[in-house]
Write a protein that holds these residues in place. Structure first.
Motif, PDB file in Angstrom:
ATOM      1  N   VAL A  60      -7.466   7.008  -1.469  1.00 55.04           N
ATOM      2  CA  VAL A  60      -7.175   8.193  -2.275  1.00 55.04           C
ATOM      3  C   VAL A  60      -5.701   8.175  -2.655  1.00 55.04           C
ATOM      4  O   VAL A  60      -4.835   7.990  -1.795  1.00 55.04           O
ATOM      5  CB  VAL A  60      -7.503   9.493  -1.512  1.00 55.04           C
ATOM      6  N   ILE A  61      -5.412   8.346  -3.944  1.00 54.85           N
ATOM      7  CA  ILE A  61      -4.033   8.459  -4.410  1.00 54.85           C
ATOM      8  C   ILE A  61      -3.826   9.917  -4.800  1.00 54.85           C
ATOM      9  O   ILE A  61      -4.250  10.353  -5.879  1.00 54.85           O
ATOM     10  CB  ILE A  61      -3.747   7.510  -5.587  1.00 54.85           C
ATOM     11  N   PRO A  62      -3.223  10.706  -3.926  1.00 53.81           N
ATOM     12  CA  PRO A  62      -3.092  12.149  -4.160  1.00 53.81           C
ATOM     13  C   PRO A  62      -2.345  12.468  -5.459  1.00 53.81           C
ATOM     14  O   PRO A  62      -1.329  11.848  -5.773  1.00 53.81           O
ATOM     15  CB  PRO A  62      -2.292  12.633  -2.943  1.00 53.81           C
ATOM     16  N   GLY A  63      -2.892  13.425  -6.189  1.00 50.86           N
ATOM     17  CA  GLY A  63      -2.233  13.906  -7.390  1.00 50.86           C
ATOM     18  C   GLY A  63      -2.319  13.007  -8.603  1.00 50.86           C
ATOM     19  O   GLY A  63      -1.922  13.412  -9.701  1.00 50.86           O
ATOM     20  N   ALA A  64      -2.848  11.809  -8.452  1.00 46.30           N
ATOM     21  CA  ALA A  64      -2.893  10.867  -9.572  1.00 46.30           C
ATOM     22  C   ALA A  64      -3.885  11.327 -10.634  1.00 46.30           C
ATOM     23  O   ALA A  64      -4.959  11.849 -10.333  1.00 46.30           O
ATOM     24  CB  ALA A  64      -3.281   9.483  -9.084  1.00 46.30           C
ATOM     25  N   SER A  65      -3.514  11.115 -11.889  1.00 47.88           N
ATOM     26  CA  SER A  65      -4.387  11.480 -13.001  1.00 47.88           C
ATOM     27  C   SER A  65      -5.418  10.384 -13.252  1.00 47.88           C
ATOM     28  O   SER A  65      -5.445   9.348 -12.571  1.00 47.88           O
ATOM     29  CB  SER A  65      -3.553  11.684 -14.270  1.00 47.88           C
ATOM     30  N   HIS A  66      -6.226  10.588 -14.288  1.00 50.72           N
ATOM     31  CA  HIS A  66      -7.206   9.580 -14.674  1.00 50.72           C
ATOM     32  C   HIS A  66      -6.511   8.283 -15.097  1.00 50.72           C
ATOM     33  O   HIS A  66      -7.095   7.208 -14.992  1.00 50.72           O
ATOM     34  CB  HIS A  66      -8.069  10.115 -15.813  1.00 50.72           C
ATOM     35  N   SER A  67      -5.273   8.383 -15.533  1.00 46.88           N
ATOM     36  CA  SER A  67      -4.493   7.197 -15.923  1.00 46.88           C
ATOM     37  C   SER A  67      -3.808   6.554 -14.729  1.00 46.88           C
ATOM     38  O   SER A  67      -2.742   5.945 -14.865  1.00 46.88           O
ATOM     39  CB  SER A  67      -3.441   7.577 -16.974  1.00 46.88           C
ATOM     40  N   VAL A  68      -4.425   6.645 -13.575  1.00 49.72           N
ATOM     41  CA  VAL A  68      -3.847   6.157 -12.323  1.00 49.72           C
ATOM     42  C   VAL A  68      -3.425   4.691 -12.407  1.00 49.72           C
ATOM     43  O   VAL A  68      -2.436   4.286 -11.800  1.00 49.72           O
ATOM     44  CB  VAL A  68      -4.839   6.387 -11.162  1.00 49.72           C
ATOM     45  N   TYR A  69      -4.132   3.889 -13.175  1.00 50.12           N
ATOM     46  CA  TYR A  69      -3.802   2.465 -13.282  1.00 50.12           C
ATOM     47  C   TYR A  69      -2.464   2.252 -13.982  1.00 50.12           C
ATOM     48  O   TYR A  69      -1.811   1.220 -13.783  1.00 50.12           O
ATOM     49  CB  TYR A  69      -4.916   1.693 -14.006  1.00 50.12           C
ATOM     50  N   GLU A  70      -2.045   3.220 -14.802  1.00 49.04           N
ATOM     51  CA  GLU A  70      -0.731   3.137 -15.445  1.00 49.04           C
ATOM     52  C   GLU A  70       0.332   3.923 -14.690  1.00 49.04           C
ATOM     53  O   GLU A  70       1.485   3.506 -14.613  1.00 49.04           O
ATOM     54  CB  GLU A  70      -0.805   3.662 -16.886  1.00 49.04           C
ATOM     55  N   SER A  71      -0.042   5.073 -14.146  1.00 46.93           N
ATOM     56  CA  SER A  71       0.949   5.922 -13.482  1.00 46.93           C
ATOM     57  C   SER A  71       1.251   5.488 -12.054  1.00 46.93           C
ATOM     58  O   SER A  71       2.332   5.770 -11.531  1.00 46.93           O
ATOM     59  CB  SER A  71       0.475   7.382 -13.492  1.00 46.93           C
ATOM     60  N   HIS A  72       0.303   4.791 -11.415  1.00 50.01           N
ATOM     61  CA  HIS A  72       0.491   4.304 -10.045  1.00 50.01           C
ATOM     62  C   HIS A  72       0.074   2.830  -9.954  1.00 50.01           C
ATOM     63  O   HIS A  72      -0.783   2.458  -9.147  1.00 50.01           O
ATOM     64  CB  HIS A  72      -0.339   5.132  -9.057  1.00 50.01           C
ATOM     65  N   PRO A  73       0.685   1.963 -10.758  1.00 49.06           N
ATOM     66  CA  PRO A  73       0.238   0.561 -10.782  1.00 49.06           C
ATOM     67  C   PRO A  73       0.430  -0.175  -9.466  1.00 49.06           C
ATOM     68  O   PRO A  73      -0.379  -1.042  -9.124  1.00 49.06           O
ATOM     69  CB  PRO A  73       1.081  -0.058 -11.899  1.00 49.06           C
ATOM     70  N   LYS A  74       1.487   0.157  -8.718  1.00 51.58           N
ATOM     71  CA  LYS A  74       1.717  -0.538  -7.449  1.00 51.58           C
ATOM     72  C   LYS A  74       0.601  -0.248  -6.458  1.00 51.58           C
ATOM     73  O   LYS A  74       0.101  -1.162  -5.786  1.00 51.58           O
ATOM     74  CB  LYS A  74       3.067  -0.124  -6.855  1.00 51.58           C
ATOM     75  N   GLU A  75       0.201   1.011  -6.366  1.00 49.94           N
ATOM     76  CA  GLU A  75      -0.870   1.382  -5.432  1.00 49.94           C
ATOM     77  C   GLU A  75      -2.205   0.773  -5.851  1.00 49.94           C
ATOM     78  O   GLU A  75      -2.973   0.281  -5.020  1.00 49.94           O
ATOM     79  CB  GLU A  75      -1.003   2.902  -5.337  1.00 49.94           C
ATOM     80  N   VAL A  76      -2.478   0.795  -7.162  1.00 51.12           N
ATOM     81  CA  VAL A  76      -3.735   0.220  -7.668  1.00 51.12           C
ATOM     82  C   VAL A  76      -3.747  -1.286  -7.441  1.00 51.12           C
ATOM     83  O   VAL A  76      -4.744  -1.857  -6.962  1.00 51.12           O
ATOM     84  CB  VAL A  76      -3.930   0.571  -9.153  1.00 51.12           C
ATOM     85  N   ALA A  77      -2.647  -1.950  -7.778  1.00 49.55           N
ATOM     86  CA  ALA A  77      -2.573  -3.405  -7.582  1.00 49.55           C
ATOM     87  C   ALA A  77      -2.678  -3.773  -6.109  1.00 49.55           C
ATOM     88  O   ALA A  77      -3.253  -4.815  -5.758  1.00 49.55           O
ATOM     89  CB  ALA A  77      -1.271  -3.945  -8.167  1.00 49.55           C
ATOM     90  N   ALA A  78      -2.150  -2.918  -5.235  1.00 50.69           N
ATOM     91  CA  ALA A  78      -2.219  -3.195  -3.793  1.00 50.69           C
ATOM     92  C   ALA A  78      -3.673  -3.183  -3.313  1.00 50.69           C
ATOM     93  O   ALA A  78      -4.069  -4.027  -2.495  1.00 50.69           O
ATOM     94  CB  ALA A  78      -1.397  -2.175  -3.019  1.00 50.69           C
ATOM     95  N   VAL A  79      -4.467  -2.244  -3.813  1.00 56.68           N
ATOM     96  CA  VAL A  79      -5.887  -2.192  -3.424  1.00 56.68           C
ATOM     97  C   VAL A  79      -6.612  -3.435  -3.935  1.00 56.68           C
ATOM     98  O   VAL A  79      -7.400  -4.066  -3.213  1.00 56.68           O
ATOM     99  CB  VAL A  79      -6.554  -0.915  -3.968  1.00 56.68           C
ATOM    100  N   ILE A  80      -6.340  -3.809  -5.168  1.00 52.12           N
ATOM    101  CA  ILE A  80      -6.983  -4.993  -5.746  1.00 52.12           C
ATOM    102  C   ILE A  80      -6.591  -6.250  -4.968  1.00 52.12           C
ATOM    103  O   ILE A  80      -7.435  -7.107  -4.669  1.00 52.12           O
ATOM    104  CB  ILE A  80      -6.615  -5.135  -7.236  1.00 52.12           C
ATOM    105  N   THR A  81      -5.325  -6.358  -4.619  1.00 48.54           N
ATOM    106  CA  THR A  81      -4.838  -7.514  -3.858  1.00 48.54           C
ATOM    107  C   THR A  81      -5.497  -7.579  -2.480  1.00 48.54           C
ATOM    108  O   THR A  81      -5.931  -8.654  -2.033  1.00 48.54           O
ATOM    109  CB  THR A  81      -3.310  -7.448  -3.716  1.00 48.54           C
ATOM    110  N   ARG A  82      -5.567  -6.433  -1.804  1.00 44.55           N
ATOM    111  CA  ARG A  82      -6.223  -6.415  -0.482  1.00 44.55           C
ATOM    112  C   ARG A  82      -7.681  -6.833  -0.597  1.00 44.55           C
ATOM    113  O   ARG A  82      -8.194  -7.594   0.247  1.00 44.55           O
ATOM    114  CB  ARG A  82      -6.134  -5.011   0.134  1.00 44.55           C
ATOM    115  N   ALA A  83      -8.343  -6.348  -1.627  1.00 48.55           N
ATOM    116  CA  ALA A  83      -9.747  -6.718  -1.827  1.00 48.55           C
ATOM    117  C   ALA A  83      -9.882  -8.222  -2.028  1.00 48.55           C
ATOM    118  O   ALA A  83     -10.710  -8.884  -1.392  1.00 48.55           O
ATOM    119  CB  ALA A  83     -10.318  -5.959  -3.025  1.00 48.55           C
ATOM    120  N   ALA A  84      -9.047  -8.781  -2.907  1.00 51.26           N
ATOM    121  CA  ALA A  84      -9.128 -10.213  -3.197  1.00 51.26           C
ATOM    122  C   ALA A  84      -8.850 -11.052  -1.954  1.00 51.26           C
ATOM    123  O   ALA A  84      -9.531 -12.050  -1.695  1.00 51.26           O
ATOM    124  CB  ALA A  84      -8.139 -10.568  -4.304  1.00 51.26           C
TER     125      ALA A  84
END
Length: 261
Positions: A228-252
């Motif tokens: 969960v990324i608190p407060g993030a909007s629907h544009s989370v991939y642009e507004s919180h790219p580090k957090e989104v990329a971190a989840v993708i990296t952990r998954a990979a």
């Protein structure tokens, strides 16, 4: 079996096992990103740049949003070009696309970013009505062209879709929307890749386009590893790219891990 033949058979078996084990241990390098409705793949750029620096080969799908079948075909076309195991990532409506396209043999895992994840026979429009978002409760925001393509009112787009982006960027995205055929949201799925492949999910805590509670429900049902990324909007991939990329990296990298013997 004669001793010499037995030794040869054993050596062949060991060689085959070693080959399979090496292939399984090879790091996952391919990541495919699928955008959602009303936007295009350029929004993935901040996440893309982080993932590339991490050593991944990243490709974006530019689906046409003309029909659900067309969009799934566009995703599969990119998957066909991958040279090995691939992590498939979808945002918003892109979640429906990766759920259907994710049965592709190259796909070894799924990441849902503020996304829909319907089951076979379900569609995101009906599910969204059961757990309505701010968008769903606000009349007049979704516009429809005479030929049944949808877009969001550009004036209201920034505060609903991307309130945590710089105003100039949000307004640019609002004015560069890709109209989506109305039918893409109401087409029932015929496959659900999350039933057979590991998945990860990101809940955008301040999402006004998809209800965050619906995102949580999807991920709980799919048994996804959820962030969960608190407060993030629907544009989370642009507004919180580090957090989104971190989840993708952990998954990979978790998919990377060979099975212990």
């Amino acid at each position: 079996m004669k001793p010499r033949h037995a030794c040869l058979a054993f050596a062949a078996a060991v060689s085959l096992f070693a080959t399979v084990d090496t292939a399984r241990a090879e790091p996952l390098k391919n990541i495919v990103l699928v955008h959602g409705a009303w936007v295009d793949a350029s929004g993935w750029k901040p996440v893309y740049e982080i993932l590339v620096k991490e050593g991944f080969r990243v490709t974006m799908v530019q689906e046409p949003e003309t029909s659900f079948a067309d969009d799934v075909t566009a995703a599969k076309r990119i998957l066909d070009l991958q040279d090995g195991p691939t992590l498939l990532v979808g945002h918003s409506y892109g979640g429906s696309i990766i759920t259907e396209a994710g049965v592709h043999p190259s796909v070894v895992g799924l990441v849902y970013v503020a996304a829909h994840a319907p089951d076979v026979g379900e569609d995101e429009s009906a599910l969204g009505k059961k757990t309505p978002s701010v968008l769903g409760k606000t009349e007049g925001v979704i516009k429809v062209t005479p030929d049944k393509f949808t877009y969001l009112d550009p004036v209201q787009f920034p505060k609903l879709f991307a309130p945590d982006l710089p105003r100039e960027r949000a307004e640019f995205v609002a004015r560069s929307q890709v109209p989506a055929a109305a039918q893409v949201f109401s087409t029932p799925l015929t496959a659900a890749a999350w039933k057979t492949k590991p998945s990860w999910g990101i809940v955008a805590g301040g999402d006004q386009i998809i209800n965050p509670d619906l995102e949580r429900w999807y991920y709980e049902r799919a048994k996804s590893h959820t962030t969960v990324i608190p407060g993030a909007s629907h544009s989370v991939y642009e507004s919180h790219p580090k957090e989104v990329a971190a989840v993708i990296t952990r998954a990979a990298r978790s998919i990377d891990q060979p099975a212990t013997r």
